[in-house]
Design a protein around this motif. Structure first.
Motif, PDB file in Angstrom:
ATOM      1  N   GLY A  39       0.814  -1.212   0.000  1.00  0.00           N
ATOM      2  CA  GLY A  39       0.000   0.000   0.000  1.00  0.00           C
ATOM      3  C   GLY A  39       0.842   1.252   0.000  1.00  0.00           C
ATOM      4  N   PHE A  40       1.936   1.236   0.761  1.00  0.00           N
ATOM      5  CA  PHE A  40       2.841   2.384   0.788  1.00  0.00           C
ATOM      6  C   PHE A  40       3.444   2.633  -0.595  1.00  0.00           C
ATOM      7  CE2 PHE A  40       7.228   3.885   1.047  1.00  0.00           C
ATOM      8  CZ  PHE A  40       7.056   5.104   1.685  1.00  0.00           C
ATOM      9  N   ALA A  41       3.859   1.561  -1.274  1.00  0.00           N
ATOM     10  CA  ALA A  41       4.458   1.708  -2.596  1.00  0.00           C
ATOM     11  C   ALA A  41       3.474   2.310  -3.592  1.00  0.00           C
ATOM     12  CB  ALA A  41       4.960   0.348  -3.092  1.00  0.00           C
ATOM     13  N   SER A 323     -15.694  -8.748   3.218  1.00  0.00           N
ATOM     14  CA  SER A 323     -15.036  -7.805   2.309  1.00  0.00           C
ATOM     15  C   SER A 323     -14.208  -6.764   3.049  1.00  0.00           C
ATOM     16  CB  SER A 323     -16.086  -7.079   1.454  1.00  0.00           C
ATOM     17  OG  SER A 323     -16.799  -7.983   0.648  1.00  0.00           O
ATOM     18  N   LEU A 324     -14.253  -6.768   4.373  1.00  0.00           N
ATOM     19  CA  LEU A 324     -13.521  -5.752   5.134  1.00  0.00           C
ATOM     20  C   LEU A 324     -12.004  -5.848   4.969  1.00  0.00           C
ATOM     21  CD1 LEU A 324     -15.591  -5.546   8.449  1.00  0.00           C
ATOM     22  CD2 LEU A 324     -15.529  -3.929   6.546  1.00  0.00           C
ATOM     23  N   PRO A 325     -11.385  -7.030   4.972  1.00  0.00           N
ATOM     24  CA  PRO A 325      -9.928  -7.068   4.740  1.00  0.00           C
ATOM     25  C   PRO A 325      -9.532  -6.521   3.378  1.00  0.00           C
ATOM     26  CG  PRO A 325     -10.659  -9.120   5.732  1.00  0.00           C
ATOM     27  CD  PRO A 325     -11.894  -8.364   5.365  1.00  0.00           C
ATOM     28  N   GLU A 326     -10.298  -6.837   2.346  1.00  0.00           N
ATOM     29  CA  GLU A 326      -9.997  -6.298   1.016  1.00  0.00           C
ATOM     30  C   GLU A 326     -10.188  -4.791   0.986  1.00  0.00           C
ATOM     31  OE1 GLU A 326     -11.293  -6.988  -3.674  1.00  0.00           O
ATOM     32  OE2 GLU A 326     -12.228  -8.163  -2.060  1.00  0.00           O
ATOM     33  N   LEU A 327     -11.198  -4.305   1.685  1.00  0.00           N
ATOM     34  CA  LEU A 327     -11.410  -2.862   1.770  1.00  0.00           C
ATOM     35  C   LEU A 327     -10.245  -2.186   2.487  1.00  0.00           C
ATOM     36  CD1 LEU A 327     -13.078  -0.278   1.554  1.00  0.00           C
ATOM     37  CD2 LEU A 327     -14.287  -0.956   3.639  1.00  0.00           C
ATOM     38  N   ALA A 328      -9.731  -2.816   3.544  1.00  0.00           N
ATOM     39  CA  ALA A 328      -8.594  -2.233   4.272  1.00  0.00           C
ATOM     40  C   ALA A 328      -7.376  -2.120   3.368  1.00  0.00           C
ATOM     41  CB  ALA A 328      -8.277  -3.077   5.498  1.00  0.00           C
ATOM     42  N   ASP A 329      -7.107  -3.151   2.576  1.00  0.00           N
ATOM     43  CA  ASP A 329      -5.963  -3.093   1.661  1.00  0.00           C
ATOM     44  C   ASP A 329      -6.155  -2.000   0.622  1.00  0.00           C
ATOM     45  OD1 ASP A 329      -4.776  -5.209   2.979  1.00  0.00           O
ATOM     46  OD2 ASP A 329      -5.622  -6.733   1.636  1.00  0.00           O
ATOM     47  N   PHE A 330      -7.370  -1.819   0.142  1.00  0.00           N
ATOM     48  CA  PHE A 330      -7.633  -0.785  -0.858  1.00  0.00           C
ATOM     49  C   PHE A 330      -7.480   0.606  -0.255  1.00  0.00           C
ATOM     50  CE2 PHE A 330     -10.767   1.831  -3.293  1.00  0.00           C
ATOM     51  CZ  PHE A 330     -10.037   1.897  -4.470  1.00  0.00           C
ATOM     52  N   ILE A 331      -7.933   0.783   0.963  1.00  0.00           N
ATOM     53  CA  ILE A 331      -7.788   2.086   1.627  1.00  0.00           C
ATOM     54  C   ILE A 331      -6.321   2.423   1.837  1.00  0.00           C
ATOM     55  CG2 ILE A 331      -8.206   3.308   3.797  1.00  0.00           C
ATOM     56  CD1 ILE A 331     -10.877   1.831   3.979  1.00  0.00           C
ATOM     57  N   LEU A 332      -5.524   1.425   2.180  1.00  0.00           N
ATOM     58  CA  LEU A 332      -4.101   1.664   2.415  1.00  0.00           C
ATOM     59  C   LEU A 332      -3.343   1.970   1.128  1.00  0.00           C
ATOM     60  CD1 LEU A 332      -3.389  -1.181   4.992  1.00  0.00           C
ATOM     61  CD2 LEU A 332      -3.516   1.264   5.468  1.00  0.00           C
ATOM     62  N   SER A 333      -3.893   1.629  -0.023  1.00  0.00           N
ATOM     63  CA  SER A 333      -3.197   1.830  -1.289  1.00  0.00           C
ATOM     64  C   SER A 333      -3.553   3.140  -1.974  1.00  0.00           C
ATOM     65  CB  SER A 333      -3.510   0.677  -2.252  1.00  0.00           C
ATOM     66  OG  SER A 333      -4.877   0.691  -2.628  1.00  0.00           O
TER      67      SER A 333
END
Length: 377
Positions: A39-41, A323-333
């Protein structure tokens, strides 16, 4: 101009060089081992693109860039926003390629739109293959992006024709049409400037690469950037120099976990130091930019890690297909997300996206009741 480093200059640069080397190495190690490294990248692409325009004297909001990249502009995109999106796409292209690809002949040709015959044929094959695949799938030609795709195809065709003209590959019938009278229709010299030979300037800049490769990675990177600033190979893509600096660090193995955000740190250095006449002052400013960019990256990693921990507390113990884990990854990206972006990414309804946002507990950053957006501050 000579770009080598003598002993006295190296002694002066040594403190700043040590600080930059240490900060860049620590950032690379943190990103490599952190669960939010990907996500940082991805987020760094957006911030570095906005920073490139900042260094050039233009202001582009990261929020507008995110919406433009998602084809959800709230207003007509400005010229500066279009350039920032070009920087964003170039960074992604460099990141998806081999570490040393951008510094090679083919990489520079692709990034500067001066590809040779092989690349031109490859692009033509792709442009021909795309409609064939669309026809096989039976998709409607009047899709939501049909007009934009047609405009891109026309632009590629015009660019290929100009490349054929400059490389002498134009058929005889078409070459005859380019008479002096026809060339006089371009008084601004948009099709080419004999006094500004970009190929020769690029070749001059590439001649500095052996010197940069013989120096430590960070020192070699600022030598390449200084040469880019002095030679000015490209008129319309001057921002490419900072991206090639990041590519050099990646090719030398100094930064392997992400594409370093050089412009993110350079915008924190005063303009007077970046453009100083004294070479030592300029090099110190570039080293300070790397140090500041790495320190800012470390702070960003801390923020993202804390945000991920807080979001994990929300969906811990949920069902496996949540879907919350996938949402978390999307928010971090992304620097920010909207309900429409979440719905498109997770393939759910906008109402469902709003429900997920309320469950995950992310902060709303616009303060509005409509057209809201959420992000990690």
């Amino acid at each position: 101009m000579r770009y080598d480093i003598d002993g006295a200059m190296l002694q002066t640069l040594l403190p700043a060089l040590t600080a930059a080397e240490d900060a860049v190495a620590r950032l690379d190690e943190r990103v490599l081992r952190s669960p939010v490294g990907e996500g940082f990248a991805e987020r760094s692409h957006f911030f570095d693109a906005a920073g490139a325009l900042w260094v050039a004297g233009e202001l582009v909001h990261v929020e507008d860039l995110v919406l433009h990249d998602a084809h959800m502009d709230s207003r007509a995109p400005t010229h500066e926003l279009t350039i920032a999106h070009s920087v964003l796409r170039a960074r992604r292209r460099i990141w998806t390629g081999e570490p040393a690809w951008a510094l090679g002949v083919s990489g520079l040709a692709t990034l500067t739109a001066t590809g040779g015959e092989g690349e031109g044929k490859a692009q033509e094959a792709k442009s021909v293959a795309a409609p064939l695949e669309t026809d096989e799938e039976g998709e409607d030609e009047e899709g939501p992006l049909a007009a934009e795709m047609a405009e891109i195809d026309a632009l590629l065709a015009r660019s290929q024709k100009l490349l054929d003209i400059h490389t002498g590959k134009t058929p005889p019938g078409e070459t005859a049409a380019l008479t002096p009278a026809r060339r006089n229709e371009d008084p601004l010299g948009l099709l080419g400037d004999d006094e500004w030979d970009e190929e020769q300037r690029l070749a001059e800049w590439r001649s500095v690469q052996p010197l940069a490769d013989s120096l430590p990675p960070v020192l070699g990177a600022i030598i390449l950037f200084e040469a880019w600033e002095r030679i000015e190979p490209l008129r319309r893509q001057h921002w490419l120099g900072g991206l090639l600096v990041a590519s050099h660090l990646r090719a030398r193995g100094k930064v392997a976990s992400h594409l370093f955000s050089f412009y993110g740190g350079l915008k924190l250095v005063r303009h007077e130091r970046r453009r100083a006449r004294d070479r030592v002052t300029r090099l110190q400013a570039f080293l300070e930019a790397m140090h500041l960019g790495a320190v800012a990256g470390l702070k960003e990693i801390d923020r993202l890690s804390l945000a991920r921990t807080q979001m994990e507390l929300r969906f811990r113990g949920r069902r496996s297909n949540s879907s919350l884990p996938e949402l978390a990854d999307f928010i971090l990206s992304r620097p920010m997300v909207s309900a429409a972006m979440i719905a498109r990414q997770l393939r759910i309804t906008p109402r469902g996206a709003l429900n997920l946002v309320n469950e995950i507990g992310i902060r709303e950053i616009t303060g509005r009741g409509r057209y809201r957006a959420w992000g990690i501050i």
